[in-house]
Design a protein around this motif. Sequence first.
Motif, PDB file in Angstrom:
ATOM      1  N   THR A   1       3.587  50.385 -40.126  1.00  0.00           N
ATOM      2  CA  THR A   1       3.272  50.992 -38.824  1.00  0.00           C
ATOM      3  C   THR A   1       2.835  52.438 -38.993  1.00  0.00           C
ATOM      4  O   THR A   1       1.779  52.838 -38.508  1.00  0.00           O
ATOM      5  CB  THR A   1       4.495  50.924 -37.891  1.00  0.00           C
ATOM      6  OG1 THR A   1       4.966  49.572 -37.829  1.00  0.00           O
ATOM      7  CG2 THR A   1       4.110  51.399 -36.489  1.00  0.00           C
ATOM      8  N   PHE A   2       3.655  53.215 -39.659  1.00  0.00           N
ATOM      9  CA  PHE A   2       3.279  54.607 -39.921  1.00  0.00           C
ATOM     10  C   PHE A   2       4.038  55.121 -41.134  1.00  0.00           C
ATOM     11  O   PHE A   2       5.035  54.525 -41.577  1.00  0.00           O
ATOM     12  CB  PHE A   2       3.530  55.509 -38.708  1.00  0.00           C
ATOM     13  CG  PHE A   2       4.954  55.541 -38.205  1.00  0.00           C
ATOM     14  CD1 PHE A   2       5.941  56.249 -38.883  1.00  0.00           C
ATOM     15  CD2 PHE A   2       5.317  54.873 -37.038  1.00  0.00           C
ATOM     16  CE1 PHE A   2       7.250  56.289 -38.428  1.00  0.00           C
ATOM     17  CE2 PHE A   2       6.623  54.903 -36.569  1.00  0.00           C
ATOM     18  CZ  PHE A   2       7.594  55.618 -37.267  1.00  0.00           C
ATOM     19  N   VAL A   3       3.540  56.224 -41.670  1.00  0.00           N
ATOM     20  CA  VAL A   3       4.190  56.894 -42.797  1.00  0.00           C
ATOM     21  C   VAL A   3       4.342  58.366 -42.423  1.00  0.00           C
ATOM     22  O   VAL A   3       3.373  59.009 -42.012  1.00  0.00           O
ATOM     23  CB  VAL A   3       3.365  56.775 -44.095  1.00  0.00           C
ATOM     24  CG1 VAL A   3       4.137  57.391 -45.264  1.00  0.00           C
ATOM     25  CG2 VAL A   3       3.006  55.328 -44.392  1.00  0.00           C
ATOM     26  N   ARG A   4       5.551  58.859 -42.539  1.00  0.00           N
ATOM     27  CA  ARG A   4       5.776  60.280 -42.273  1.00  0.00           C
ATOM     28  C   ARG A   4       5.237  61.112 -43.432  1.00  0.00           C
ATOM     29  O   ARG A   4       4.977  60.593 -44.518  1.00  0.00           O
ATOM     30  CB  ARG A   4       7.267  60.544 -42.053  1.00  0.00           C
ATOM     31  CG  ARG A   4       7.807  59.849 -40.795  1.00  0.00           C
ATOM     32  CD  ARG A   4       9.294  60.147 -40.599  1.00  0.00           C
ATOM     33  NE  ARG A   4       9.771  59.604 -39.323  1.00  0.00           N
ATOM     34  CZ  ARG A   4      10.232  58.370 -39.157  1.00  0.00           C
ATOM     35  NH1 ARG A   4      10.273  57.530 -40.188  1.00  0.00           N
ATOM     36  NH2 ARG A   4      10.633  57.953 -37.974  1.00  0.00           N
ATOM     37  N   GLU A   5       5.107  62.401 -43.192  1.00  0.00           N
ATOM     38  CA  GLU A   5       4.495  63.270 -44.201  1.00  0.00           C
ATOM     39  C   GLU A   5       5.334  63.383 -45.474  1.00  0.00           C
ATOM     40  O   GLU A   5       4.815  63.753 -46.524  1.00  0.00           O
ATOM     41  CB  GLU A   5       4.225  64.649 -43.594  1.00  0.00           C
ATOM     42  CG  GLU A   5       3.153  64.608 -42.506  1.00  0.00           C
ATOM     43  CD  GLU A   5       2.824  65.971 -41.938  1.00  0.00           C
ATOM     44  OE1 GLU A   5       1.980  66.664 -42.537  1.00  0.00           O
ATOM     45  OE2 GLU A   5       3.427  66.350 -40.912  1.00  0.00           O
ATOM     46  N   ASP A   6       6.626  63.027 -45.394  1.00  0.00           N
ATOM     47  CA  ASP A   6       7.474  63.056 -46.589  1.00  0.00           C
ATOM     48  C   ASP A   6       7.476  61.719 -47.325  1.00  0.00           C
ATOM     49  O   ASP A   6       8.222  61.534 -48.290  1.00  0.00           O
ATOM     50  CB  ASP A   6       8.908  63.466 -46.237  1.00  0.00           C
ATOM     51  CG  ASP A   6       9.585  62.488 -45.283  1.00  0.00           C
ATOM     52  OD1 ASP A   6       8.954  61.475 -44.901  1.00  0.00           O
ATOM     53  OD2 ASP A   6      10.753  62.728 -44.907  1.00  0.00           O
ATOM     54  N   GLY A   7       6.644  60.762 -46.867  1.00  0.00           N
ATOM     55  CA  GLY A   7       6.543  59.470 -47.539  1.00  0.00           C
ATOM     56  C   GLY A   7       7.427  58.388 -46.962  1.00  0.00           C
ATOM     57  O   GLY A   7       7.347  57.222 -47.374  1.00  0.00           O
ATOM     58  N   LYS A   8       8.274  58.728 -45.992  1.00  0.00           N
ATOM     59  CA  LYS A   8       9.126  57.719 -45.368  1.00  0.00           C
ATOM     60  C   LYS A   8       8.291  56.884 -44.397  1.00  0.00           C
ATOM     61  O   LYS A   8       7.513  57.425 -43.618  1.00  0.00           O
ATOM     62  CB  LYS A   8      10.290  58.381 -44.632  1.00  0.00           C
ATOM     63  CG  LYS A   8      11.274  59.064 -45.564  1.00  0.00           C
ATOM     64  CD  LYS A   8      12.409  59.716 -44.798  1.00  0.00           C
ATOM     65  CE  LYS A   8      13.396  60.393 -45.754  1.00  0.00           C
ATOM     66  NZ  LYS A   8      14.489  61.077 -45.031  1.00  0.00           N
TER      67      LYS A   8
END
Length: 325
Positions: free
Chosen positions: A141-148
């Motif tokens: 769905t999405f990836v946060r900027e820290d890779g999570k």
Amino acid sequence: MKKLRVILCAVLALVMILCAPQNVYVAAERQMVYVGGFPIGISVDAGGLLVESVTGVETEYGTVEVEGLQKGDIIKTVDGADVLSVDDISELLTDEKATVELLRDGRLISVEITPVIEAYSLKPRLGVKIKDKVYGVGTVTFVREDGKYAALGHEIYDGETGVHIPFAGGHVHACKVIGVKRGKKGEAGAILASITVEKVYGDVVCNNSFGIAGKFSAKFDKSELLPLATRDEVKIGKAQIKTAVNGTPEYYDIEIIKASKQPSRKEKGMVLRITDKRLLDSTGGVVRGMSGSPIIQNGKVIGAVTHVFLNDFTKGYGVYADWLN
């Protein structure tokens, strides 16, 4: 008097700023994420050995069933020793009775089992087909900027047995779309994909009703950054999903036809309809493997596709971004 008016205006302006800090902070702190839409292979540890089917043991007298085990059981221990792989079973079994601890229907129970000697190997067997991992395909769905990342939008379970898998860790893997199986009456279609188990992209740290989550350890193709929307921002009307049913992530038009008010964390917050002719021609609507595809409306990620309507493949459910892991 003029000086007093200037002072009053300054005080009023300060009061207005102090009385409305929340809106200022919400705008400043809105979380930005990389939009997903690409497929991943998923492996989840069973936390033991999952009985996929009861096959019986081939003996010189014919096929003999071993009493005590059922399809969907998760074997935890044999005579008190943990079992995490098929090899563990082979090493622990003898031709004598064994006490097997297992999960059945969510309850931990113990059963006495007498293995049967297999004709061609002369080794004790349980007469079951077992596995230590459950594999599946889903969409990020999405990836946060820290890779999570957040993916799938619903819990992963074993498709062969329909059993809920108690979470014991897992990984995400490289995945390649090779085709699409269209749905037929009473049976959803599916994205057909191959998983490269050797290519581990990251871990799975949770598996629940709102999908899986973890962190990518390998590089992924970063797409555009978009803000996450709250459920209150979701509106009836036009939207898009991003998915890779033909191998490459693309945007497709949909319509949000229902957006439920959900004061607490629940599934199936939205009902959507596929309106894009390209996607309808390709898949017939929502298919398995599309779960987790991000839903975008007004330039924000509002949620993820989760389930399909079995009586109308053009319709599906979505979960709000608020509830994603």
